[in-house]
Design a protein around this motif. Structure first.
Motif, short mmCIF file in Angstrom:
data_model
loop_
_atom_site.label_atom_id
_atom_site.label_comp_id
_atom_site.label_asym_id
_atom_site.label_seq_id
_atom_site.Cartn_x
_atom_site.Cartn_y
_atom_site.Cartn_z
N CYS A 1 0.82 -1.22 -0.18
CA CYS A 1 -0.33 0.09 -0.06
C CYS A 1 0.81 1.24 0.07
O CYS A 1 0.31 2.31 -0.17
N GLY A 2 2.28 1.02 0.06
CA GLY A 2 3.15 2.13 0.42
C GLY A 2 3.13 3.19 -0.72
O GLY A 2 3.08 4.16 -0.68
N PRO A 3 2.93 2.79 -2.02
CA PRO A 3 3.08 3.77 -3.23
C PRO A 3 2.03 4.67 -2.99
O PRO A 3 2.18 5.77 -3.66
N MET A 4 0.89 4.36 -2.54
CA MET A 4 -0.42 5.37 -2.63
C MET A 4 -0.23 6.42 -1.61
O MET A 4 -0.80 7.43 -1.47
N VAL A 5 0.76 5.95 -0.43
CA VAL A 5 0.84 7.08 0.46
C VAL A 5 1.82 8.09 -0.08
O VAL A 5 2.05 9.23 0.55
N THR A 6 2.75 7.61 -0.90
CA THR A 6 3.90 8.68 -1.44
C THR A 6 3.29 9.21 -2.73
O THR A 6 2.71 10.39 -2.95
N GLY A 7 3.72 8.55 -3.89
CA GLY A 7 3.33 9.25 -5.30
C GLY A 7 1.86 9.18 -5.44
O GLY A 7 1.25 10.05 -6.16
N GLY A 8 1.12 8.13 -4.87
CA GLY A 8 -0.43 8.10 -5.03
C GLY A 8 -1.20 9.45 -4.62
O GLY A 8 -1.94 10.11 -5.11
N LEU A 9 -0.69 9.78 -3.33
CA LEU A 9 -1.45 10.99 -2.74
C LEU A 9 -0.92 12.16 -3.68
O LEU A 9 -1.88 13.21 -3.73
N SER A 10 0.24 12.29 -3.98
CA SER A 10 0.56 13.54 -4.52
C SER A 10 0.00 13.71 -6.01
O SER A 10 -0.20 14.81 -6.50
N SER A 11 -0.37 12.49 -6.52
CA SER A 11 -0.98 12.72 -7.83
C SER A 11 -2.50 13.44 -7.58
O SER A 11 -3.15 13.80 -8.63
N THR B 1 9.83 19.03 -5.16
CA THR B 1 8.76 19.92 -5.72
C THR B 1 8.99 20.02 -7.24
O THR B 1 7.87 19.89 -7.90
N ALA B 2 10.14 20.21 -7.83
CA ALA B 2 10.73 20.09 -9.18
C ALA B 2 9.84 18.87 -9.93
O ALA B 2 9.34 18.85 -10.62
N THR B 3 10.25 17.89 -9.35
CA THR B 3 10.00 16.58 -9.79
C THR B 3 8.35 16.62 -9.79
O THR B 3 8.06 16.02 -10.66
N LEU B 4 7.67 16.91 -8.82
CA LEU B 4 6.27 16.74 -8.84
C LEU B 4 5.57 17.73 -9.99
O LEU B 4 4.80 17.20 -10.63
N LEU C 1 4.84 5.12 -9.78
CA LEU C 1 6.03 4.42 -10.46
C LEU C 1 7.42 5.37 -10.08
O LEU C 1 8.46 4.80 -9.67
N GLY C 2 7.25 6.51 -10.22
CA GLY C 2 8.38 7.38 -9.96
C GLY C 2 8.88 7.12 -8.43
O GLY C 2 10.07 7.34 -8.03
N ALA C 3 7.92 7.31 -7.65
CA ALA C 3 8.26 7.33 -6.10
C ALA C 3 8.83 5.71 -5.81
O ALA C 3 9.76 5.54 -5.13
N ALA D 1 1.52 24.61 -4.84
CA ALA D 1 0.60 23.59 -4.11
C ALA D 1 1.59 22.43 -4.07
O ALA D 1 1.67 21.88 -3.22
N TYR D 2 2.44 22.17 -5.13
CA TYR D 2 3.48 21.16 -5.23
C TYR D 2 4.81 21.44 -4.31
O TYR D 2 5.17 20.42 -3.62
N GLY D 3 4.94 22.68 -4.14
CA GLY D 3 5.96 23.02 -3.10
C GLY D 3 5.49 22.73 -1.56
O GLY D 3 6.21 22.17 -0.82
N TRP D 4 4.21 22.90 -1.30
CA TRP D 4 3.64 22.75 0.19
C TRP D 4 3.68 21.25 0.10
O TRP D 4 3.95 20.60 1.31
#
Length: 411
Positions: free
Chosen positions: A107-117, A315-318, A336-338, A132-135
């Motif tokens: 479930c970890g990918p949804m905690v990182t990249g999944g939420l950011s999406s 931030t830049a990556t997001l 995938l990136g995360a 917003a991506y900076g925050w």
């Protein structure tokens, strides 16, 4: 925008749980079994599924009939696994503990990249979304600073079992908050009039879209070094005559990264690619300077400067992922990136174990060199020729990608 404050609270709580999980597991294993190595094996079982689960989680999120239910379900599964480990570790047979850890890690990918999406659905394109991506990036850094400190404090004043309750509680809070967020249109992973996006769609986008290929390749290479930084900092501090100061160096790096994400990371006038390249180069230069520090105090200053430079990178990556990911595979691109970065960090941690007998300053120079190489790699890839099959929107290749495992040869 509507719901963004709740999103930040959910993201911070989820990432606090993720960051605190590692230290809490090791401390709990040491308390109950007397063997910290067992905790490391549990943590390995937790991390191992990330890169495999990332494309599956991203595809499932895009195809879910109820995105809210899917995201909340993943956070609930993550939280349940943390709570179960708090009860089972040191009491249940090891295979059962490893199995629970693997399920939670999936479930970890949804905690990182999944939420950011989700940020792209909360803000329209423009400077507001960039800020917003900076925050969002700052929630990672804030969790990296506060979670280990809180876990250590509770374990020292109470017990490791009590400390393990902190990430479980944070995960539960994130689950509740995520249930209140606005979500996109169900079935967003299916282009209008076309078939559903398969698990290979995100991998295809990462390779075919030049900007995505460049940032993914560069950050994956950089994180081979970042993953070895914790162990290297301990060895370097010991070489300077203060074996216990490794944590001080990493805290300085984390605090610097938080400051960098809240300041430099919020500069929207600079193109995200240029910001990423500068962040990588600056981090490498600062770590190279740290390798020649004559004392822990000077090394801590250099580590803090390295953190300030590293802070804007996420931030830049997001921003790059958001700007260039095709709509149908956006969540896959983020997860995938995360997952690739986390896997690279795990590989780096293993590599430094094999090289632990080398002079610590050479290890630090090696990490600095990887950051510089990543900056050069990004510059080379982003300026290279555009592949003839490049995509800027969901294509037939991504939309009809097979539903089996992704093919080898990714970024």
């Amino acid at each position: 925008m509507s719901g963004f404050g709740r999103y930040l609270a959910a993201a911070l709580a989820a990432r606090f749980a993720s960051e605190g999980m590692g230290m809490a597991v090791v401390l709990l294993a040491l308390e109950r079994t007397g063997d910290a190595a067992f905790g490391a094996f549990v943590l390995t079982a937790w991390l191992a599924p990330h890169v495999l689960a990332a494309p599956l989680a991203g595809a499932a999120a895009a195809r879910a009939r109820s995105p809210r239910l899917f995201h909340v379900g993943c956070l609930a599964g993550f939280t349940a696994a943390v709570a179960a480990l708090a009860l089972l570790l040191g009491r249940a047979p090891a295979p059962a503990v490893f199995a629970v850890a693997a399920l939670g890690g999936a479930c970890g990918p949804m905690v990182t990249g999944g939420l950011s999406s989700l940020v792209a659905g909360l803000w329209p394109p423009g400077p507001g979304r960039d800020r917003a991506y900076g925050w969002d990036a700052s929630t990672y850094n804030a969790a990296g600073v506060t979670a280990p400190a809180a876990i250590s404090l509770v374990a020292a004043t109470g017990s490791a079992a009590s400390a393990m309750a902190l990430p479980a509680a944070a995960g539960a809070l994130a689950t509740v908050l995520a249930a209140t967020l606005p979500y996109g249109t169900p079935g967003a992973g299916r282009p209008p009039g076309g078939p559903r996006v398969g698990v290979g769609g995100g991998l295809a986008a990462l390779w075919r879209v030049r900007e995505l290929r460049a940032i993914t390749s560069a950050t994956t290479l950089a994180f081979v070094g970042i993953g070895s930084l914790t162990t290297t900092s301990v060895l370097f501090a010991a070489d300077l005559g203060n074996p216990g100061a490794g944590g001080v160096l990493m805290t300085a790096f984390a605090v610097g990264a938080l400051g960098g994400s809240l300041t430099l990371g919020r500069i929207t006038a600079v193109a995200p690619g240029r910001l990423a390249c500068g962040a990588l180069a600056g981090t490498g230069l600062a770590l190279a300077g740290a390798a020649f520090a004559p004392s822990v105090a000077w090394a801590a200053v250099a580590f803090a400067v390295a953190g300030v430079c590293d802070g804007p990178l996420l931030t830049a990556t997001l921003r790059i992922r958001s700007d260039h990911a095709p709509d149908g595979v956006r969540t896959q691109v983020f997860t995938l990136g995360a997952g690739l970065k986390l896997t690279a960090a795990s590989a780096g941690a293993a590599l430094v174990g094999f090289a632990a007998d080398a002079p610590p300053w050479t290890l630090l120079l090696g990490i600095a060199g990887l950051q510089a190489a990543a900056a050069l790699l990004y510059a080379a890839l982003v300026r290279g020729p555009v592949p003839p099959e490049a995509v800027t929107a969901p294509s037939a290749a991504s939309a009809t990608a097979p539903t089996g495992p992704p093919t080898p040869g990714g970024p």
